[in-house]
Design an enzyme around this catalytic site. Structure first.
Site, PDB file in Angstrom:
ATOM      1  N   THR A 124       0.910  -1.048   0.165  1.00 45.26           N
ATOM      2  CA  THR A 124       0.023  -0.121   0.137  1.00 45.26           C
ATOM      3  C   THR A 124       0.988   1.411   0.015  1.00 45.26           C
ATOM      4  O   THR A 124       1.883   1.554   0.873  1.00 45.26           O
ATOM      5  CB  THR A 124      -0.949   0.102   1.075  1.00 45.26           C
ATOM      6  OG1 THR A 124      -1.586  -1.412   1.439  1.00 45.26           O
ATOM      7  CG2 THR A 124      -1.903   1.093   1.291  1.00 45.26           C
ATOM      8  N   ARG A 157      -7.197  -9.703   4.404  1.00 46.80           N
ATOM      9  CA  ARG A 157      -7.193  -9.534   5.993  1.00 46.80           C
ATOM     10  C   ARG A 157      -6.483 -10.389   6.729  1.00 46.80           C
ATOM     11  O   ARG A 157      -6.531 -11.696   6.238  1.00 46.80           O
ATOM     12  CB  ARG A 157      -8.640  -9.737   6.401  1.00 46.80           C
ATOM     13  CG  ARG A 157      -9.635  -8.596   5.721  1.00 46.80           C
ATOM     14  CD  ARG A 157     -10.959  -9.086   5.908  1.00 46.80           C
ATOM     15  NE  ARG A 157     -11.127 -10.273   5.096  1.00 46.80           N
ATOM     16  CZ  ARG A 157     -12.215 -11.279   5.303  1.00 46.80           C
ATOM     17  NH1 ARG A 157     -13.185 -10.927   6.349  1.00 46.80           N
ATOM     18  NH2 ARG A 157     -12.505 -12.441   4.647  1.00 46.80           N
ATOM     19  N   GLU A 158      -5.642 -10.083   7.693  1.00 48.21           N
ATOM     20  CA  GLU A 158      -5.236 -11.203   8.373  1.00 48.21           C
ATOM     21  C   GLU A 158      -6.204 -12.104   9.012  1.00 48.21           C
ATOM     22  O   GLU A 158      -7.119 -11.541   9.044  1.00 48.21           O
ATOM     23  CB  GLU A 158      -4.201 -10.432   9.539  1.00 48.21           C
ATOM     24  CG  GLU A 158      -3.179  -9.736   9.166  1.00 48.21           C
ATOM     25  CD  GLU A 158      -2.185  -8.978   9.754  1.00 48.21           C
ATOM     26  OE1 GLU A 158      -2.209  -9.310  11.023  1.00 48.21           O
ATOM     27  OE2 GLU A 158      -1.539  -8.098   9.567  1.00 48.21           O
ATOM     28  N   ALA A 258     -18.949  -1.705  17.129  1.00 44.52           N
ATOM     29  CA  ALA A 258     -18.154  -0.869  18.048  1.00 44.52           C
ATOM     30  C   ALA A 258     -17.571  -1.358  19.439  1.00 44.52           C
ATOM     31  O   ALA A 258     -17.867  -2.679  19.674  1.00 44.52           O
ATOM     32  CB  ALA A 258     -19.399  -0.061  18.691  1.00 44.52           C
ATOM     33  N   GLY A 259     -16.716  -0.768  19.657  1.00 49.12           N
ATOM     34  CA  GLY A 259     -15.512  -1.257  20.959  1.00 49.12           C
ATOM     35  C   GLY A 259     -14.733  -0.486  21.140  1.00 49.12           C
ATOM     36  O   GLY A 259     -14.757   0.814  21.127  1.00 49.12           O
ATOM     37  N   CYS A 266      -2.216  -2.034   9.246  1.00 49.75           N
ATOM     38  CA  CYS A 266      -2.981  -1.318   8.139  1.00 49.75           C
ATOM     39  C   CYS A 266      -3.585  -0.131   8.231  1.00 49.75           C
ATOM     40  O   CYS A 266      -3.454   0.946   7.792  1.00 49.75           O
ATOM     41  CB  CYS A 266      -3.590  -2.448   7.003  1.00 49.75           C
ATOM     42  SG  CYS A 266      -2.475  -3.542   6.740  1.00 49.75           S
ATOM     43  N   LYS A 269      -2.315   3.129  10.020  1.00 48.30           N
ATOM     44  CA  LYS A 269      -1.212   3.935   9.170  1.00 48.30           C
ATOM     45  C   LYS A 269      -1.855   4.185   7.639  1.00 48.30           C
ATOM     46  O   LYS A 269      -1.529   5.432   7.346  1.00 48.30           O
ATOM     47  CB  LYS A 269      -0.052   3.017   9.011  1.00 48.30           C
ATOM     48  CG  LYS A 269      -0.076   1.959   8.168  1.00 48.30           C
ATOM     49  CD  LYS A 269       1.054   1.791   7.238  1.00 48.30           C
ATOM     50  CE  LYS A 269       0.917   0.467   6.444  1.00 48.30           C
ATOM     51  NZ  LYS A 269       0.676   0.610   5.154  1.00 48.30           N
ATOM     52  N   LYS A 329      -6.905  -8.196  16.654  1.00 48.42           N
ATOM     53  CA  LYS A 329      -8.429  -8.738  15.958  1.00 48.42           C
ATOM     54  C   LYS A 329      -7.964 -10.337  16.260  1.00 48.42           C
ATOM     55  O   LYS A 329      -6.836 -10.686  16.299  1.00 48.42           O
ATOM     56  CB  LYS A 329      -8.943  -8.368  14.824  1.00 48.42           C
ATOM     57  CG  LYS A 329      -7.737  -8.922  13.756  1.00 48.42           C
ATOM     58  CD  LYS A 329      -8.444  -8.406  12.486  1.00 48.42           C
ATOM     59  CE  LYS A 329      -7.666  -9.320  11.314  1.00 48.42           C
ATOM     60  NZ  LYS A 329      -8.370  -9.242  10.015  1.00 48.42           N
TER      61      LYS A 329
HETATM   62  C1  UDX Z   1      -7.346  -4.459   6.645  1.00 51.06           C
HETATM   63  C2  UDX Z   1      -8.281  -4.636   5.566  1.00 51.06           C
HETATM   64  O1  UDX Z   1      -9.629  -4.999   6.061  1.00 51.06           O
HETATM   65  C3  UDX Z   1      -7.832  -5.318   4.327  1.00 51.06           C
HETATM   66  O2  UDX Z   1      -8.673  -5.050   3.307  1.00 51.06           O
HETATM   67  C4  UDX Z   1      -6.176  -4.827   4.017  1.00 51.06           C
HETATM   68  O3  UDX Z   1      -5.838  -5.345   3.086  1.00 51.06           O
HETATM   69  C5  UDX Z   1      -5.573  -4.792   5.212  1.00 51.06           C
HETATM   70  O4  UDX Z   1      -6.197  -3.971   6.380  1.00 51.06           O
HETATM   71  P1  UDX Z   1      -6.765  -6.397   8.697  1.00 51.06           P
HETATM   72  O5  UDX Z   1      -5.957  -5.195   9.155  1.00 51.06           O
HETATM   73  O6  UDX Z   1      -6.126  -7.775   8.689  1.00 51.06           O
HETATM   74  O7  UDX Z   1      -7.227  -5.671   7.170  1.00 51.06           O
HETATM   75  O8  UDX Z   1      -7.757  -6.216   9.636  1.00 51.06           O
HETATM   76  P2  UDX Z   1      -9.433  -5.768   9.524  1.00 51.06           P
HETATM   77  O9  UDX Z   1     -10.286  -6.956   9.736  1.00 51.06           O
HETATM   78  O10 UDX Z   1      -9.753  -5.040   8.295  1.00 51.06           O
HETATM   79  O11 UDX Z   1      -9.722  -5.048  10.821  1.00 51.06           O
HETATM   80  C6  UDX Z   1      -9.086  -4.016  11.363  1.00 51.06           C
HETATM   81  C7  UDX Z   1      -9.345  -3.488  12.509  1.00 51.06           C
HETATM   82  O12 UDX Z   1     -10.708  -3.032  12.784  1.00 51.06           O
HETATM   83  C8  UDX Z   1      -9.319  -4.505  13.750  1.00 51.06           C
HETATM   84  O13 UDX Z   1      -8.651  -4.071  14.923  1.00 51.06           O
HETATM   85  C9  UDX Z   1     -10.849  -5.026  14.293  1.00 51.06           C
HETATM   86  O14 UDX Z   1     -10.711  -5.303  15.418  1.00 51.06           O
HETATM   87  C10 UDX Z   1     -11.381  -3.654  14.090  1.00 51.06           C
HETATM   88  N1  UDX Z   1     -12.708  -3.579  13.642  1.00 51.06           N
HETATM   89  C11 UDX Z   1     -13.257  -4.238  12.648  1.00 51.06           C
HETATM   90  C12 UDX Z   1     -13.604  -3.129  14.554  1.00 51.06           C
HETATM   91  O15 UDX Z   1     -13.411  -2.490  15.592  1.00 51.06           O
HETATM   92  N2  UDX Z   1     -14.957  -3.250  14.339  1.00 51.06           N
HETATM   93  C13 UDX Z   1     -15.524  -3.873  13.294  1.00 51.06           C
HETATM   94  O16 UDX Z   1     -16.554  -3.840  12.882  1.00 51.06           O
HETATM   95  C14 UDX Z   1     -14.626  -4.503  12.245  1.00 51.06           C
END
Ligand code: UDX
Length: 439
Positions: A124, A157-158, A258-259, A266, A269, A329
């Site tokens: 990215t 997504r991880e 929410a939380g 990702c 940043k 997560k």
């Molecule tokens: C993200 C993008 O989703 C992905 O497409 C990109 O390639 C990389 O960045 P990732 O970092 O793996 O992926 O995590 P993601 O599943 O997006 O969650 C990001 C954060 O948001 C986590 O801390 C998660 O707990 C939080 N989250 C997610 C919430 O707080 N509420 C939600 O409803 C969903």
């Protein structure tokens, strides 16, 4: 006929891409500067946790379709399509993304190329980077060797990396020539025919799609979190609110959880990098709302800590707090910018004794926060606790039996930082249950 592919960088993105390209039938050679990591990967050992990935790694190191090296010259010799998958972390001196690893990867590779090649960025990057790298590639290529740079952002997504790579929602191909498009369509042929939408764009649009997607997701989560604060002020329930919003097909329920907010390597940043990039382009006024998204996301951690203080009677000094979850997560051992560990550290600064348990991220967590106490079981974490906090919604933590934990804790108080537990069953078992934006 398979393509000969190289992958530069073997982190979450690169290791997944390399193994999945081998799974699609291609010949893959993957490179990293870290010799220890390369030795482990070559032995079929994944240096981090990602469901299903180690299995693919083993399968294809055994089949011979996936090899690892620490020699850039070997990449140039063996492959025709080179994917750059190195990190673009936030710069130490500001909000912008540090693209120096991407640039270094390109400059290390291109002088070794002896035949026409395609270099494909997946990292990215700020819009404009690909065009700049294309120029650099022309300047550093040997005479008579044509090198083109394309951009093919990755949306994995991880925790779901393998599935997201093998069955993506869409594929974006940022190219400057029909030849580059043809090569990339060939690489992705096996799922292109499975009706995955393929969008062919210019370089700048491809770069921006990724930044925009992550900024949008971050904004959506923050919208839910701001509504949670309004719910706290009014006695409304943000979970029911999100359910009701989610049924509107224009909105959708996902990413309205929410939380304690978003974290990871990702979203945080990328939000900041987009603001920084707009500033550099002279349009920084466009993203005032992203500044608020970032600030509101950080505020969530503070709000939850304040709730913990209130739960513990106005002070955390001497309070034993069980922190369930350390990863940013569930489904990963990644603790980069983890809201869970940030909350645990804040509790500690306020005089509490946080005891952290995570099913997979104890090791990475302890390396990032050596001053925190990590334990191997939920039972040890909750033993004698004055407060239990759910900070990462791992299925095994969500499924905990509230009755079973009752006789271990000091006080049956639980703060659900992810709105993931069933309030009734905890309350019925005798717990004081509090969530985020729920009455
Ligand atoms: C993200 C993008 O989703 C992905 O497409 C990109 O390639 C990389 O960045 P990732 O970092 O793996 O992926 O995590 P993601 O599943 O997006 O969650 C990001 C954060 O948001 C986590 O801390 C998660 O707990 C939080 N989250 C997610 C919430 O707080 N509420 C939600 O409803 C969903």
């Amino acid at each position: 006929m398979p393509a000969s592919i190289s992958v530069i960088g073997t982190g979450y993105l690169g290791a997944t891409h390399a193994a999945c390209m081998a799974e699609l039938g291609h010949d893959v050679i993957a490179y990293d500067v870290d010799a220890t990591k390369i030795a482990a990967l070559a032995d079929g050992v994944l240096p981090f946790f990602e469901p299903g990935l180690e299995e693919l790694l083993r399968r294809h190191t055994a089949s011979g379709r996936l090899r690892f090296t620490t020699s850039v010259a070997e990449l140039a010799e063996r492959a025709d399509v080179h994917f750059i998958c190195v990190g673009t972390p936030q710069r130490a001196d500001g909000l912008a993304a540090d693209t120096s690893h991407v640039e270094a990867a390109l400059l290390a590779l291109v002088p070794h190329l002896t035949r026409s090649s395609l270099v494909v960025g997946k990292s990215t990057v700020p819009v404009g980077t690909a065009a700049r790298l294309n120029q650099l590639a022309q300047e550093s290529a040997a005479p008579g060797v044509t090198v083109e740079v394309a951009w093919n952002p990755e949306f994995l997504r991880e925790g779901h990396a393998v599935r997201d790579t093998l069955a993506p929602d869409r594929v974006v191909l940022g190219v400057s020539s029909p030849e580059a498009e043809k090569v990339l369509r060939f690489v992705y042929d096996s799922f292109v025919v499975d009706e995955v939408p393929v969008l062919v764009t210019d370089l700048a649009t491809a770069e921006l799609v990724k930044s925009a997607a992550n900024a949008f997701l971050a904004t959506k989560i923050t919208f839910a979190n701001v509504m949670a604060e309004l719910c706290d002020a009014t006695g409304a329930d943000v979970v029911t609110l999100a359910d009701a919003l989610g049924f509107d097909q224009r909105i959708g329920r996902r990413f309205l959880g929410a939380g304690i907010g978003f974290g990871g390597g990702c979203l945080p940043k990328d939000v900041r990098a987009l603001m920084a990039s707009a500033g550099e382009l002279g349009v920084d006024n466009l993203f005032g709302f992203l500044r608020e998204v970032d600030a509101a996301n950080t505020r969530r951690r503070h709000v939850v800590v304040e709730a913990a203080v209130a739960q513990c009677g106005g002070t955390l000094v001497g309070a034993r707090v069980a922190c369930l979850g350390a990863a940013f997560k569930p489904g990963t051992d990644d603790v980069r910018d983890s809201p869970a560990l940030d909350v645990a550290a804040r509790l500690q600064h306020l005089g509490a004794h946080p005891v952290v348990y995570d099913p997979k991220a104890n090791g990475t967590g302890a390396r990032a926060f050596p001053a925190l106490t990590f334990v191997d079981t939920v039972d040890e974490a909750v033993q004698g606790a004055d407060l239990v906090m759910l900070l990462t919604e791992w299925p095994e933590l969500v499924a905990l039996d509230p009755r079973g934990l009752l006789n271990r804790v000091g006080s049956p108080r639980i703060l659900d930082g992810r709105n993931a537990l069933d309030p009734e069953s905890w309350r019925n078992a005798g717990w004081i249950y509090q969530a985020c934006g729920r009455p």
